[in-house]
Motif scaffolding. Structure first.
Motif, short mmCIF file in Angstrom:
data_model
loop_
_atom_site.label_atom_id
_atom_site.label_comp_id
_atom_site.label_asym_id
_atom_site.label_seq_id
_atom_site.Cartn_x
_atom_site.Cartn_y
_atom_site.Cartn_z
N GLN A 6 0.83 -1.20 0.00
CA GLN A 6 0.00 0.00 0.00
C GLN A 6 0.87 1.26 0.00
O GLN A 6 0.48 2.30 -0.53
CB GLN A 6 -0.90 0.01 1.24
CG GLN A 6 -2.00 -1.03 1.24
CD GLN A 6 -3.21 -0.62 0.40
OE1 GLN A 6 -3.83 0.40 0.66
NE2 GLN A 6 -3.54 -1.42 -0.60
N SER A 7 2.06 1.14 0.59
CA SER A 7 3.00 2.27 0.64
C SER A 7 3.94 2.28 -0.58
O SER A 7 4.93 3.01 -0.59
CB SER A 7 3.84 2.19 1.92
OG SER A 7 3.02 2.30 3.07
N LYS A 8 3.62 1.44 -1.58
CA LYS A 8 4.37 1.38 -2.83
C LYS A 8 5.80 0.86 -2.65
O LYS A 8 6.73 1.32 -3.29
CB LYS A 8 4.38 2.75 -3.52
CG LYS A 8 2.98 3.28 -3.83
CD LYS A 8 3.03 4.64 -4.50
CE LYS A 8 1.63 5.17 -4.75
NZ LYS A 8 1.65 6.52 -5.36
N LEU A 9 5.94 -0.09 -1.75
CA LEU A 9 7.22 -0.77 -1.55
C LEU A 9 7.14 -2.16 -2.18
O LEU A 9 6.33 -2.99 -1.76
CB LEU A 9 7.54 -0.88 -0.06
CG LEU A 9 7.79 0.43 0.68
CD1 LEU A 9 7.81 0.19 2.19
CD2 LEU A 9 9.10 1.06 0.23
N ARG A 10 7.95 -2.41 -3.17
CA ARG A 10 7.97 -3.73 -3.81
C ARG A 10 8.40 -4.78 -2.78
O ARG A 10 9.34 -4.56 -2.02
CB ARG A 10 8.93 -3.74 -4.99
CG ARG A 10 8.49 -2.84 -6.15
CD ARG A 10 9.52 -2.86 -7.27
NE ARG A 10 9.16 -1.97 -8.36
CZ ARG A 10 8.48 -2.35 -9.45
NH1 ARG A 10 8.12 -3.61 -9.58
NH2 ARG A 10 8.19 -1.47 -10.39
#
Length: 237
Positions: free
Chosen positions: A58-62
């Motif tokens: 959700q925090s755009k961390l792969r």
């Protein structure tokens, strides 16, 4: 469909997305941390890291997810049942799930397989290994220490690695040595509160947390909701 076209501008912490738990984690686990999450069977270890996986995405961390307990399909369905669907992230390639079988033919090279896999995906910032228990049980103390030291080196380059294990996998001295290598150590157990069995998270340490860390939090797991903090203290004698 999640909006994940852009990399995060500021990578600060890995959170659960559950505000009360994140507060007890001192605001979240700082990026670049090596984390040990250990506890009893059925104490909520897998659900906690699944919640962290969902929140990271959700925090755009792969995110890379290594599992010895699920297939890609069963993990996806399990998370969806908790209201933590990552199907779109898998389709977009932001989440990669790898099943590592704990069979005799693979377990001796499992630690190397995990480390090489992490190195092969430099753009993935969060790594979950659920669980290392079968590999620890069939490895020497020095092999286990070398694995955690290799993880620590990868964390020094900016990755956050969460290793999940059953407490029984370690003897006391090994647990102390691993704990000294790790930046964060979370313990889970089951306690009796009144007539109810509840899951308890103990924050043993989080190095570099933005805020003061709490010590104990009780929670339960509810279908469609994931983690639910319980408004009760620890059971007292």
């Amino acid at each position: 469909m999640p909006q994940v076209e852009n990399e995060p501008k500021k990578e600060l912490t890995v959170c659960t997305g559950q505000s009360e738990i994140d507060k007890r984690l001192g605001g979240g686990i700082p990026m670049g941390s090596l984390v040990l999450l250990e506890g009893q069977s059925d104490s909520g270890k897998s659900v906690l890291v699944q919640q962290m996986t969902w929140s990271s995405l959700q925090s755009k961390l792969r995110t890379l997810f290594y599992t010895t307990e699920n297939t890609v399909r069963s993990l996806d369905k399990q998370m969806e049942s908790l209201g933590l669907s990552i199907t779109d992230y898998i389709l977009l390639g932001w989440a990669k799930i790898f099943q590592i079988k704990s069979s005799i033919g693979i377990r001796n090279n499992a630690f190397n397989t995990i480390i090489k896999g992490i190195e092969a995906h430099p753009e993935y910032k969060v790594v979950v290994v659920d669980a290392v228990t079968p590999f620890v049980a069939h490895s020497s103390t020095e092999e286990v220490i070398r694995y955690f030291e290799a993880c620590k080196s990868l964390c020094d380059s900016g990755k956050t690695i969460l290793n999940v294990a059953h407490t029984y996998a370690f003897d006391e001295q090994l647990l102390i040595r691993i704990g000294s290598v790790c930046d964060a150590h979370l313990r889970l157990r089951i306690e009796e509160v009144g007539e109810k069995l509840v899951k308890v998270l103990e924050v043993a340490k989080i190095r570099g947390a933005d805020k003061n860390t709490g010590n104990i939090i009780s929670f339960d797991v509810e279908p469609g909701m994931g983690l639910k903090v319980l408004p009760m203290g620890r059971a007292k004698a």
